[in-house]
Design a protein around this motif. Sequence first.
Motif, mmCIF file in Angstrom:
data_model
loop_
_atom_site.group_PDB
_atom_site.id
_atom_site.type_symbol
_atom_site.label_atom_id
_atom_site.label_comp_id
_atom_site.label_asym_id
_atom_site.label_seq_id
_atom_site.Cartn_x
_atom_site.Cartn_y
_atom_site.Cartn_z
ATOM 1 N N GLU A 237 3.020 1.369 -4.044
ATOM 2 C CA GLU A 237 2.784 2.449 -5.065
ATOM 3 C C GLU A 237 1.636 3.295 -4.649
ATOM 4 O OE1 GLU A 237 1.930 1.483 -9.274
ATOM 5 O OE2 GLU A 237 3.822 0.368 -9.226
ATOM 6 N N ASP A 238 1.890 4.713 -4.863
ATOM 7 C CA ASP A 238 0.765 5.560 -4.462
ATOM 8 C C ASP A 238 -0.530 5.364 -5.242
ATOM 9 O OD1 ASP A 238 2.569 6.905 -3.044
ATOM 10 O OD2 ASP A 238 3.262 8.268 -4.699
ATOM 11 N N GLY A 239 -1.712 5.616 -4.805
ATOM 12 C CA GLY A 239 -2.809 5.440 -5.269
ATOM 13 C C GLY A 239 -3.608 4.138 -5.378
ATOM 14 N N GLU A 240 -2.879 3.050 -4.637
ATOM 15 C CA GLU A 240 -3.339 1.790 -4.422
ATOM 16 C C GLU A 240 -3.878 1.492 -3.210
ATOM 17 O OE1 GLU A 240 -3.621 -0.450 -6.808
ATOM 18 O OE2 GLU A 240 -2.573 0.585 -8.518
ATOM 19 N N GLU A 241 -4.980 0.594 -2.896
ATOM 20 C CA GLU A 241 -5.351 0.395 -1.656
ATOM 21 C C GLU A 241 -4.227 -0.716 -1.054
ATOM 22 O OE1 GLU A 241 -9.430 -1.445 -2.120
ATOM 23 O OE2 GLU A 241 -10.343 0.757 -1.702
ATOM 24 N N TRP A 243 -4.194 -4.195 0.793
ATOM 25 C CA TRP A 243 -4.592 -5.240 1.296
ATOM 26 C C TRP A 243 -3.786 -6.323 2.077
ATOM 27 C CZ3 TRP A 243 -9.783 -6.252 2.016
ATOM 28 C CH2 TRP A 243 -10.667 -5.340 1.382
ATOM 29 N N LEU A 244 -3.606 -6.704 3.264
ATOM 30 C CA LEU A 244 -2.859 -7.581 3.840
ATOM 31 C C LEU A 244 -3.634 -8.431 4.556
ATOM 32 C CD1 LEU A 244 0.295 -5.481 4.931
ATOM 33 C CD2 LEU A 244 0.195 -7.349 3.454
ATOM 34 N N GLY A 245 -3.313 -9.852 4.286
ATOM 35 C CA GLY A 245 -3.987 -10.747 5.331
ATOM 36 C C GLY A 245 -5.691 -10.751 5.231
ATOM 37 N N GLY A 246 -6.007 -10.251 4.131
ATOM 38 C CA GLY A 246 -7.464 -10.198 3.828
ATOM 39 C C GLY A 246 -8.250 -8.953 4.520
ATOM 40 N N VAL A 247 -7.372 -7.938 5.059
ATOM 41 C CA VAL A 247 -7.883 -6.888 5.679
ATOM 42 C C VAL A 247 -7.586 -5.617 5.003
ATOM 43 C CG1 VAL A 247 -7.811 -5.809 7.854
ATOM 44 C CG2 VAL A 247 -7.664 -8.078 7.940
ATOM 45 N N LEU A 248 -8.325 -4.568 4.951
ATOM 46 C CA LEU A 248 -7.960 -3.403 4.246
ATOM 47 C C LEU A 248 -7.405 -2.367 5.519
ATOM 48 C CD1 LEU A 248 -8.008 -1.376 1.796
ATOM 49 C CD2 LEU A 248 -10.111 -0.790 2.635
ATOM 50 N N ILE A 249 -6.049 -1.896 5.072
ATOM 51 C CA ILE A 249 -5.440 -1.362 5.947
ATOM 52 C C ILE A 249 -5.213 0.164 5.376
ATOM 53 C CG2 ILE A 249 -2.880 -1.152 7.230
ATOM 54 C CD1 ILE A 249 -2.700 -3.960 7.149
ATOM 55 N N PRO A 250 -5.603 1.233 6.434
ATOM 56 C CA PRO A 250 -5.061 2.781 6.226
ATOM 57 C C PRO A 250 -3.745 2.724 6.053
ATOM 58 C CG PRO A 250 -6.459 2.391 7.880
ATOM 59 C CD PRO A 250 -5.932 1.092 7.808
ATOM 60 N N HIS A 251 -3.410 3.431 4.782
ATOM 61 C CA HIS A 251 -1.913 3.672 4.228
ATOM 62 C C HIS A 251 -1.682 4.535 3.312
ATOM 63 C CE1 HIS A 251 2.618 3.035 5.002
ATOM 64 N NE2 HIS A 251 2.630 2.687 3.776
ATOM 65 N N GLN A 253 0.178 4.263 0.723
ATOM 66 C CA GLN A 253 0.475 3.680 -0.139
ATOM 67 C C GLN A 253 -0.128 2.373 -0.184
ATOM 68 O OE1 GLN A 253 4.618 3.746 -0.421
ATOM 69 N NE2 GLN A 253 4.916 4.932 -2.251
ATOM 70 N N GLY A 254 -0.393 1.672 -1.520
ATOM 71 C CA GLY A 254 -0.800 0.418 -1.504
ATOM 72 C C GLY A 254 -0.005 -0.660 -2.326
ATOM 73 N N ALA A 261 -3.391 -7.530 -4.905
ATOM 74 C CA ALA A 261 -2.098 -7.942 -4.710
ATOM 75 C C ALA A 261 -1.916 -8.082 -3.018
ATOM 76 C CB ALA A 261 -1.378 -6.695 -4.898
ATOM 77 N N ASP A 262 -2.562 -8.777 -2.588
ATOM 78 C CA ASP A 262 -2.730 -9.110 -0.923
ATOM 79 C C ASP A 262 -1.325 -10.150 -1.005
ATOM 80 O OD1 ASP A 262 -2.735 -10.308 1.666
ATOM 81 O OD2 ASP A 262 -4.879 -9.830 1.787
ATOM 82 N N VAL A 263 -0.167 -9.672 -0.520
ATOM 83 C CA VAL A 263 1.238 -10.477 -0.557
ATOM 84 C C VAL A 263 1.007 -11.463 0.415
ATOM 85 C CG1 VAL A 263 2.514 -8.905 1.144
ATOM 86 C CG2 VAL A 263 3.733 -10.167 -0.647
ATOM 87 N N ALA A 264 0.229 -11.299 1.437
ATOM 88 C CA ALA A 264 0.257 -12.435 2.637
ATOM 89 C C ALA A 264 -0.657 -13.622 2.103
ATOM 90 C CB ALA A 264 -0.336 -11.769 4.214
#
Length: 386
Positions: A237-241, A243-251, A253-254, A261-264
């Motif tokens: 979704e727009d406006g969300e950070e 987080w994947l694998g405990g790392v904040l990834i520039p994108h 959408q979040g 919501a770190d799905v990994a």
Amino acid sequence: MSQDGKIAALIVAAGGGSRMGGGVPKQFRDLGGRPMLGWSHAAFTSHPAVDIILTMVAEEQIDHARSLLPGAWVEAGGASRRESVARGLRHLALAGVTQVLIHDAARPFLSADVIDRVLAGLGSADGAMPVLPVADTLARSLDDALGETVPRDGVVRVQTPQGFHLQAVIAAHAAWPAEAEATDDAQMVRRLGGRVALVQGDAMLEKITYPDDMTGADMRLTWETRTAMGYDVHRLEDGEELWLGGVLIPHHQGLSGHSDADVALHALTDALLGTIAAGDIGTHFPPSDPQWKGAESGQFLEHAAKLIADKGGRIDFVDLTIICEAPKIGPHRAAMVERIAGLLNIDPSRVSLKATTTERLGFTGRGEGIATQAVATVRLPGGAAA
């Protein structure tokens, strides 16, 4: 419980373990994912005849021991093994105990059969102890040269737990010369004229004294290997950070969810919980609970790892596959692996992380969300090999 009163186990764990080296007393060292003294404590806890368990440790180790054995009865021992036992006996005398099993924490692999035999031996004697025959040739050492051989006839190897009628062993301690040190409690009871019965010991009860003994003890453990899978999906979704694998990834959408919501990490948490049949992430961190709103998912993973460690388990390997069209995972893979390894306290070589797409098919192909599959393999100790 015995017909006459309570049966207690007295675990002696107050020694410094100087011959083991390394600074940490051996009774607190990890053996198969739990402290060494935890094995003996668990053996007595699971035995139906044992009503009370008292563990004696050095005074400065009381808080540490209580943290390792939550809810256990732990008291301060003395400067010597004899004094530690004497203090423990005084505590037990006030607790309605009539029979006691005195056991050295350095003999971790205690079976129910040995406990049964020692208790049975008390039916016709003041004390009872497990012994083994001596199979090796015995000889005296003259510095670095061989001396005379020593006959093995009538010689046995003494083990613990040694069982006693409580008043008999208390009297033996009271009568023992203050300036002398006894090698065990059976010797003290026998000096006072008491009869100590011999019962069959167990080769698994070898005492751990030197560093190499820890390696041998670890090899005697039996391990059960378990593998479980986890799967999770979250919407982009727009406006969300992100987080994947405990790392904040520039994108742009979040991922949307009650926590970060770190799905990994969610999928991996479920896989780890599955190896010990402990439900899923929602069981432990329900989305209906407001305290987990926006929570960092690393704590969920650490919780699952702790539950495994509490059972004496070891995490051998984890494997994750992240399924998405964007962002590209490759540039962030190394950071994710390091973060996951740190959360699980394992080497990064035990963490595999991959990424794939669905060739623009399905919700991930349309860029609506990200999915992750995770597989975890752990080992759980099943006890000591026979």
